[in-house]
Design an enzyme around this catalytic site. Structure first.
Site, short mmCIF file in Angstrom:
data_model
loop_
_atom_site.label_atom_id
_atom_site.label_comp_id
_atom_site.label_asym_id
_atom_site.label_seq_id
_atom_site.Cartn_x
_atom_site.Cartn_y
_atom_site.Cartn_z
N GLY A 51 0.62 -4.94 0.92
CA GLY A 51 -0.57 -4.98 0.07
C GLY A 51 -0.31 -5.60 -1.30
N ALA A 91 0.86 -1.17 0.00
CA ALA A 91 0.00 0.00 0.00
C ALA A 91 0.90 1.23 0.00
CB ALA A 91 -0.89 -0.01 1.24
N GLU A 143 -0.62 -9.20 -0.73
CA GLU A 143 -2.05 -9.44 -0.48
C GLU A 143 -2.82 -9.47 -1.81
OE1 GLU A 143 -3.26 -7.80 3.66
OE2 GLU A 143 -1.96 -6.28 2.77
N GLU A 148 4.49 -5.28 7.24
CA GLU A 148 3.71 -4.24 7.93
C GLU A 148 4.15 -4.00 9.37
OE1 GLU A 148 2.42 -6.43 5.83
OE2 GLU A 148 0.83 -5.51 4.63
N1 CO8 Z 1 4.62 3.26 -0.65
C1 CO8 Z 1 5.03 4.42 -1.19
N2 CO8 Z 1 6.19 4.56 -1.84
C2 CO8 Z 1 6.97 3.48 -1.97
C3 CO8 Z 1 6.61 2.23 -1.45
C4 CO8 Z 1 5.37 2.14 -0.76
N3 CO8 Z 1 4.91 0.99 -0.25
N4 CO8 Z 1 7.60 1.35 -1.70
C5 CO8 Z 1 8.53 2.03 -2.37
N5 CO8 Z 1 8.16 3.31 -2.54
C6 CO8 Z 1 8.91 4.38 -3.21
C7 CO8 Z 1 10.08 4.83 -2.39
O1 CO8 Z 1 9.67 5.77 -1.41
C8 CO8 Z 1 10.96 5.45 -3.45
O2 CO8 Z 1 10.46 6.71 -3.78
P1 CO8 Z 1 11.47 7.95 -4.02
O3 CO8 Z 1 12.28 7.52 -5.23
O4 CO8 Z 1 10.55 9.10 -4.30
O5 CO8 Z 1 12.29 8.08 -2.78
C9 CO8 Z 1 10.73 4.54 -4.66
O6 CO8 Z 1 9.50 3.86 -4.40
C10 CO8 Z 1 11.81 3.48 -4.83
O7 CO8 Z 1 11.96 2.80 -3.61
P2 CO8 Z 1 13.34 2.65 -2.83
O8 CO8 Z 1 14.25 3.78 -3.17
O9 CO8 Z 1 13.03 2.42 -1.39
O10 CO8 Z 1 13.91 1.32 -3.52
P3 CO8 Z 1 14.91 0.26 -2.85
O11 CO8 Z 1 15.33 -0.63 -3.95
O12 CO8 Z 1 15.96 0.93 -2.05
O13 CO8 Z 1 13.98 -0.57 -1.84
C11 CO8 Z 1 12.01 -1.74 -1.13
C12 CO8 Z 1 12.91 -1.34 -2.32
C13 CO8 Z 1 12.74 -2.70 -0.22
C14 CO8 Z 1 10.79 -2.44 -1.73
C15 CO8 Z 1 11.60 -0.46 -0.34
O14 CO8 Z 1 11.10 0.49 -1.26
C16 CO8 Z 1 10.53 -0.69 0.70
O15 CO8 Z 1 10.84 -1.22 1.76
N6 CO8 Z 1 9.30 -0.31 0.39
C17 CO8 Z 1 8.19 -0.40 1.34
C18 CO8 Z 1 7.74 -1.83 1.48
C19 CO8 Z 1 6.63 -1.92 2.52
O16 CO8 Z 1 6.83 -1.66 3.69
N7 CO8 Z 1 5.44 -2.33 2.06
C20 CO8 Z 1 4.30 -2.48 2.94
C21 CO8 Z 1 3.53 -1.20 2.99
S1 CO8 Z 1 2.24 -1.28 4.17
C22 CO8 Z 1 1.03 -2.15 3.40
O17 CO8 Z 1 1.18 -2.61 2.29
C23 CO8 Z 1 -0.23 -2.34 4.17
C24 CO8 Z 1 -1.35 -2.95 3.32
C25 CO8 Z 1 -2.69 -2.85 4.03
C26 CO8 Z 1 -3.19 -1.42 4.03
C27 CO8 Z 1 -4.55 -1.27 4.68
C28 CO8 Z 1 -5.20 0.10 4.42
C29 CO8 Z 1 -4.96 1.15 5.50
#
Ligand code: CO8
Length: 273
Positions: A124, A79, A127, A147
């Site tokens: 997500g 998400a 999911e 999460e």
């Molecule tokens: N949301 C928003 N932006 C994201 C997300 C995300 N989930 N994942 C990556 N991005 C963005 C980064 O912020 C970055 O943006 P910018 O270039 O502007 O800084 C761009 O994508 C590239 O990402 P990274 O530079 O971080 O790339 P890396 O190769 O260094 O890392 C990862 C890749 C490991 C995937 C890393 O991006 C990461 O950890 N992402 C988040 C993963 C995460 O925690 N996902 C779970 C989110 S919570 C969720 O999904 C809950 C679902 C249920 C919701 C219920 C409703 C309320």
């Protein structure tokens, strides 16, 4: 339908965050297209996903759907975390329920939906992949439910689907650690069906879709429904649903064609009725 038959190409609605293309085999390729945010799901993407599913299953010549992520890095990295800043509890609950509803729409599709996991499938994103009927992952995919690292839990039904798809033990390990797992590790616990090299991902996914497309479409839709409804109820009720649906299939032309073709030692020509 035989392997050489083709269907007319369907033109779909335009979406802001989705690329949708229906090929001449009847496979709809639905790509989530926010590569700069690793295809993270915000409210607009979720709305479009629901709309696209409703649209695609309404076309007679769409026979299977493949969901994937744009770019070579991510399926969907979760998400959109930027939405969580300042989110109130009631809003978060509503968003969780909305996401669950979108996932349920995907799972309830009468035509097969395959997740083609081409990179990160996190939170997500996993999911979403679990709401699809089948999952084909590239060897470079990384899967997990991180999460808890954000002091959250999965909110698009991941707590429920992972426990059913793999096991309650696997769900507890993946959800409590928040760790990422390789495609091979995911396959070992039943989270993905197939793992292939990145360059074979599209072809392998298409091959899987085409195999299912050749089978009796009403039987495929019925099997999807029986499995889905059976997971919601106890075994005895599930067996009753199965028997009802088994009986129903004997009212279809395809069932007669399937038996006749087998006995005549020829390929069946199913009409989907
Ligand atoms: N949301 C928003 N932006 C994201 C997300 C995300 N989930 N994942 C990556 N991005 C963005 C980064 O912020 C970055 O943006 P910018 O270039 O502007 O800084 C761009 O994508 C590239 O990402 P990274 O530079 O971080 O790339 P890396 O190769 O260094 O890392 C990862 C890749 C490991 C995937 C890393 O991006 C990461 O950890 N992402 C988040 C993963 C995460 O925690 N996902 C779970 C989110 S919570 C969720 O999904 C809950 C679902 C249920 C919701 C219920 C409703 C309320």
């Amino acid at each position: 339908m035989s392997e050489t038959d083709t269907v007319e190409e369907t033109t779909t609605e335009e979406y802001q965050f989705l690329q949708v293309e229906v090929d001449d085999q009847g496979i709809a390729w639905l790509e989530i297209n926010r590569p700069k945010a690793l295809n993270a799901l915000n409210a607009d993407v979720l709305d479009e996903l629901r709309d696209a599913m409703v649209e695609l299953v309404s076309y007679e010549d769409v026979l299977a759907i493949v969901i994937t992520g744009a770019g070579d890095k991510a399926f969907v990295a979760g998400a959109d975390i930027t939405q969580f800043v300042d989110m109130e509890p009631a809003e978060a609950r509503a968003m969780s329920q909305n996401g669950q509803d979108v996932m349920a729409t995907i799972e309830a599709s009468p035509i097969p939906v395959i997740a083609m996991i081409n990179g990160f499938a996190l939170g997500g994103g996993l999911e979403l992949a679990m709401a699809c009927h089948l999952r084909v992952a590239s060897t470079n995919a990384k899967l997990g439910l991180p999460e808890v690292s954000l002091a959250l839990i999965p909110g698009f039904a991941g707590t429920q689907r992972l426990a059913r798809l793999a096991s309650p033990g696997v769900a507890r390990e993946w959800i409590l650690t928040g760790d990422m797992y390789s495609a091979e590790q995911a396959m070992a616990v039943g989270v993905v069906n197939r793992v292939v090299a990145p360059e074979e991902l599209r072809e392998s996914t298409a091959k899987l879709a085409k195999t299912i497309i050749k089978r009796g479409p009403v039987a495929v839709a019925t099997a999807l429904e029986v499995i889905r409804r059976g997971l919601e109820v106890g075994q005895t009720e599930g067996e009753n649903i199965e028997a009802d649906c088994f009986g129903f299939l004997f009212s279809t032309e395809d069932q007669k064609e399937g038996a006749a073709a087998f006995l005549a030692k020829r390929a069946p020509e199913f009409q989907g009725r």
